[in-house]
Design a protein around this motif. Structure first.
Motif, mmCIF file in Angstrom:
data_model
loop_
_atom_site.group_PDB
_atom_site.id
_atom_site.type_symbol
_atom_site.label_atom_id
_atom_site.label_comp_id
_atom_site.label_asym_id
_atom_site.label_seq_id
_atom_site.Cartn_x
_atom_site.Cartn_y
_atom_site.Cartn_z
ATOM 1 N N ARG A 77 30.180 -16.380 -27.121
ATOM 2 C CA ARG A 77 28.944 -16.552 -26.347
ATOM 3 C C ARG A 77 29.212 -16.371 -24.854
ATOM 4 N NH1 ARG A 77 28.260 -20.991 -30.113
ATOM 5 N NH2 ARG A 77 26.735 -20.385 -31.716
ATOM 6 N N SER A 78 30.365 -16.851 -24.406
ATOM 7 C CA SER A 78 30.704 -16.708 -22.985
ATOM 8 C C SER A 78 30.907 -15.250 -22.598
ATOM 9 C CB SER A 78 31.963 -17.522 -22.652
ATOM 10 O OG SER A 78 33.141 -16.869 -23.126
ATOM 11 N N TYR A 79 31.194 -14.404 -23.593
ATOM 12 C CA TYR A 79 31.341 -12.975 -23.351
ATOM 13 C C TYR A 79 29.987 -12.270 -23.233
ATOM 14 C CZ TYR A 79 36.370 -13.124 -24.563
ATOM 15 O OH TYR A 79 37.730 -13.368 -24.594
ATOM 16 N N GLY A 80 28.911 -12.998 -23.570
ATOM 17 C CA GLY A 80 27.582 -12.416 -23.450
ATOM 18 C C GLY A 80 26.894 -12.120 -24.763
ATOM 19 N N PHE A 81 27.478 -12.542 -25.885
ATOM 20 C CA PHE A 81 26.844 -12.325 -27.186
ATOM 21 C C PHE A 81 25.731 -13.342 -27.379
ATOM 22 C CE2 PHE A 81 26.560 -12.854 -31.828
ATOM 23 C CZ PHE A 81 26.329 -11.535 -32.201
ATOM 24 N N LYS A 82 24.535 -12.880 -27.735
ATOM 25 C CA LYS A 82 23.353 -13.747 -27.760
ATOM 26 C C LYS A 82 22.875 -14.116 -29.164
ATOM 27 C CE LYS A 82 22.918 -13.372 -23.231
ATOM 28 N NZ LYS A 82 23.280 -14.509 -22.347
ATOM 29 N N LYS A 83 23.337 -13.400 -30.176
ATOM 30 C CA LYS A 83 22.805 -13.612 -31.518
ATOM 31 C C LYS A 83 23.461 -14.825 -32.198
ATOM 32 C CE LYS A 83 21.661 -8.724 -32.275
ATOM 33 N NZ LYS A 83 21.890 -7.540 -33.149
ATOM 34 N N LYS A 84 23.004 -15.109 -33.407
ATOM 35 C CA LYS A 84 23.512 -16.248 -34.179
ATOM 36 C C LYS A 84 24.975 -16.023 -34.568
ATOM 37 C CE LYS A 84 22.677 -18.868 -38.434
ATOM 38 N NZ LYS A 84 21.880 -18.948 -39.678
ATOM 39 N N ILE A 85 25.762 -17.083 -34.498
ATOM 40 C CA ILE A 85 27.161 -17.049 -34.928
ATOM 41 C C ILE A 85 27.379 -18.153 -35.958
ATOM 42 C CG2 ILE A 85 29.575 -17.183 -34.220
ATOM 43 C CD1 ILE A 85 28.628 -16.535 -31.341
ATOM 44 N N GLU A 86 27.948 -17.809 -37.086
ATOM 45 C CA GLU A 86 28.319 -18.804 -38.095
ATOM 46 C C GLU A 86 29.837 -19.001 -38.068
ATOM 47 O OE1 GLU A 86 26.764 -17.919 -41.965
ATOM 48 O OE2 GLU A 86 24.863 -17.186 -41.159
ATOM 49 N N SER A 91 38.366 -4.667 -17.500
ATOM 50 C CA SER A 91 38.356 -5.611 -18.627
ATOM 51 C C SER A 91 36.931 -5.933 -19.056
ATOM 52 C CB SER A 91 39.099 -6.890 -18.244
ATOM 53 O OG SER A 91 40.448 -6.613 -17.946
ATOM 54 N N LYS A 92 36.041 -6.114 -18.085
ATOM 55 C CA LYS A 92 34.634 -6.404 -18.407
ATOM 56 C C LYS A 92 33.962 -5.204 -19.049
ATOM 57 C CE LYS A 92 33.855 -10.039 -14.981
ATOM 58 N NZ LYS A 92 33.147 -10.428 -13.728
ATOM 59 N N ALA A 93 34.320 -4.000 -18.596
ATOM 60 C CA ALA A 93 33.763 -2.788 -19.197
ATOM 61 C C ALA A 93 34.214 -2.652 -20.647
ATOM 62 C CB ALA A 93 34.184 -1.567 -18.383
ATOM 63 N N MET A 94 35.490 -2.936 -20.893
ATOM 64 C CA MET A 94 36.017 -2.870 -22.258
ATOM 65 C C MET A 94 35.395 -3.951 -23.130
ATOM 66 S SD MET A 94 40.007 -2.127 -21.261
ATOM 67 C CE MET A 94 40.643 -1.876 -22.916
ATOM 68 N N LEU A 95 35.159 -5.108 -22.545
ATOM 69 C CA LEU A 95 34.540 -6.208 -23.283
ATOM 70 C C LEU A 95 33.114 -5.845 -23.702
ATOM 71 C CD1 LEU A 95 35.214 -9.075 -24.224
ATOM 72 C CD2 LEU A 95 34.185 -9.923 -22.115
ATOM 73 N N SER A 96 32.408 -5.103 -22.865
ATOM 74 C CA SER A 96 31.038 -4.699 -23.207
ATOM 75 C C SER A 96 31.027 -3.819 -24.454
ATOM 76 C CB SER A 96 30.381 -3.976 -22.034
ATOM 77 O OG SER A 96 30.985 -2.710 -21.804
ATOM 78 N N VAL A 97 32.087 -3.028 -24.646
ATOM 79 C CA VAL A 97 32.208 -2.201 -25.847
ATOM 80 C C VAL A 97 32.374 -3.093 -27.084
ATOM 81 C CG1 VAL A 97 33.605 -0.444 -27.012
ATOM 82 C CG2 VAL A 97 33.165 -0.264 -24.552
ATOM 83 N N PRO A 126 36.926 -5.232 -33.923
ATOM 84 C CA PRO A 126 35.856 -4.403 -33.365
ATOM 85 C C PRO A 126 36.318 -3.013 -32.959
ATOM 86 C CG PRO A 126 36.704 -5.826 -31.650
ATOM 87 C CD PRO A 126 37.506 -6.137 -32.897
ATOM 88 N N PHE A 127 37.557 -2.672 -33.275
ATOM 89 C CA PHE A 127 38.119 -1.410 -32.800
ATOM 90 C C PHE A 127 38.028 -0.347 -33.900
ATOM 91 C CE2 PHE A 127 40.254 -4.859 -30.376
ATOM 92 C CZ PHE A 127 39.570 -4.641 -29.192
#
Length: 391
Positions: free
Chosen positions: A169-178, A140-146, A100-101
């Motif tokens: 998902r625990s990081y807050g991602f809500k969409k579908k994951i395969e 760390s949470k701010a960087m995770l939001s990025v 993601p970087f």
């Protein structure tokens, strides 16, 4: 009519000559996709003095040394003014980001400009990395939001196993994951080949044939629980049980690990083999080893576990860790609590029961090992389906 040759962009911030787990994954994606009549193009930061000699195209872009991570480069694609020209005439069908970087952000820009679908695979526990560097939950949470913002902009999101999907998902991602599993490039050796490989390791490292060999392969960083391994070795030695231990890899904790080994009087029992680019020698070490010690609660779906399984070397993992997904205690691996005592106890139990070790090793090969060629044949079909639906 001849099948159209797909052009697939693969993006990651690490790639040979640096070989971590994700770099290994992207390299094998490109290697196997190239053999499957597609045109993979890898985008990754430049490494001064390194020349790519792969059978597929690798496009490097401007980079700087990364502070505190000497084995990595900080890619800055926007400062590479030759990059747009290299990209202009490539007609991509699909893009796949493994970071993601900087590489992932480059993939986002190309996907929008070329109007092609972008897949992103979630590989790593980024929060743990951020906290290790900053020691601040807030930062760390701010960087995770990025990071989450990046995955939210992708068309599809994959994870390397179900446990890793839960981490995202625990990081807050809500969409579908395969889920798209990793594989291994090893060809499992038969018994005659294993015997030959065992002799090579015994001679190289001066190991007696009947002594159990324990193994760790990976970055030498504290997040991988290497301290627990060394402390467990101390317990095992104090019970007068003979063994040898090999650590393969490099990392920021290596010097402190060596000091720890020295302080515990384990120097005669422990071998630091360093980074190993010779895949045949690495395969030989797996084949000679009785157990693969991997008590990391940081890793998600370690390729090294598949490599060990290919050579019938069962893993010892922490129960409930992402890395332990698919491992059943005493069947295709061994599970422990996250403690030096539990690790030592399980190692002693396993090496005292040679028949159990053989059976568990065979089961690991049959149930955990997946050849990259088979994995990528399935991935290619998924790419084709995604492209059809996109259009």
């Amino acid at each position: 009519m001849e099948e159209k040759k797909l052009t697939i962009g693969l993006f990651n911030d690490s790639f040979p000559p640096f070989m971590d787990g994700v770099a290994n994954t992207v390299y094998n994606y490109a290697r196997c996709l190239n053999k499957l009549n597609t045109n993979p193009v890898v985008f990754t930061p430049a490494v001064p003095g390194y020349i790519d000699r792969e059978d597929f195209e690798v496009i490097r872009y401007f980079s700087l040394p990364m502070p505190r991570r000497s084995t990595y480069r900080l890619g800055i694609s926007r400062l590479d003014f030759s990059l747009p020209k290299k990209i202009k005439d490539i007609h991509f069908d699909i893009l796949h980001a493994h970071s993601p970087f900087s590489a992932g952000r480059l993939a986002l820009r190309i996907a929008k400009k070329k109007r092609v679908p972008l897949i992103a695979t979630f590989h790593s526990k980024f929060y743990d990395d951020f906290y290790q560097e900053t020691h601040s939950r807030l930062i760390s949470k701010a960087m995770l939001s990025v990071v989450i913002n990046f995955f939210n902009q992708c068309d599809l999101v994959w994870a390397v196993n179900n446990a890793t999907a839960e981490t995202l998902r625990s990081y807050g991602f809500k969409k579908k994951i395969e889920v798209a599993y990793n594989g291994s490039d090893f060809i499992p050796p038969d018994e005659n080949e294993k015997e030959r490989l065992r002799r090579i390791v015994n001679e190289k490292y001066k190991i007696e044939p009947d002594i159990p060999l324990l193994l760790f392969v990976g970055q030498h960083i504290w997040q991988k629980n290497v301290r627990t391994i060394i402390e467990a070795l101390d317990i095992i030695k104090k019970k007068n049980i003979r063994f040898k231990m090999i650590f393969v890899g490099k990392g920021d904790a290596e010097e402190d690990m060596r000091k720890m080994v020295q302080n515990l009087n384990l120097v005669e029992d422990v071998i630091f083999a360093g980074f190993m680019s010779d895949r045949e020698m690495l395969k030989a070490i797996y084949s000679r080893s009785s157990l693969f010690l991997f008590p990391s609660i940081y890793d998600n779906a370690p390729i090294v576990l598949q490599e060990a399984a290919a050579c019938e070397c069962p893993g010892v993992l922490v129960e409930g860790s992402n890395a332990s997904e698919g491992v059943k205690d005493g069947y295709n691996g061994f599970l422990i609590n996250n403690s030096k005592e539990s690790l030592a106890e399980k190692v002693i139990l396993a090496i005292k029961n040679k028949e159990l070790l053989k059976e568990v090793g065979r089961n690991a090969r049959n149930t955990i090992f997946k050849p990259w060629e088979k994995v990528l044949a399935e991935i290619k079909e998924r790419y084709i389906e995604i492209i059809k639906n996109w259009r």
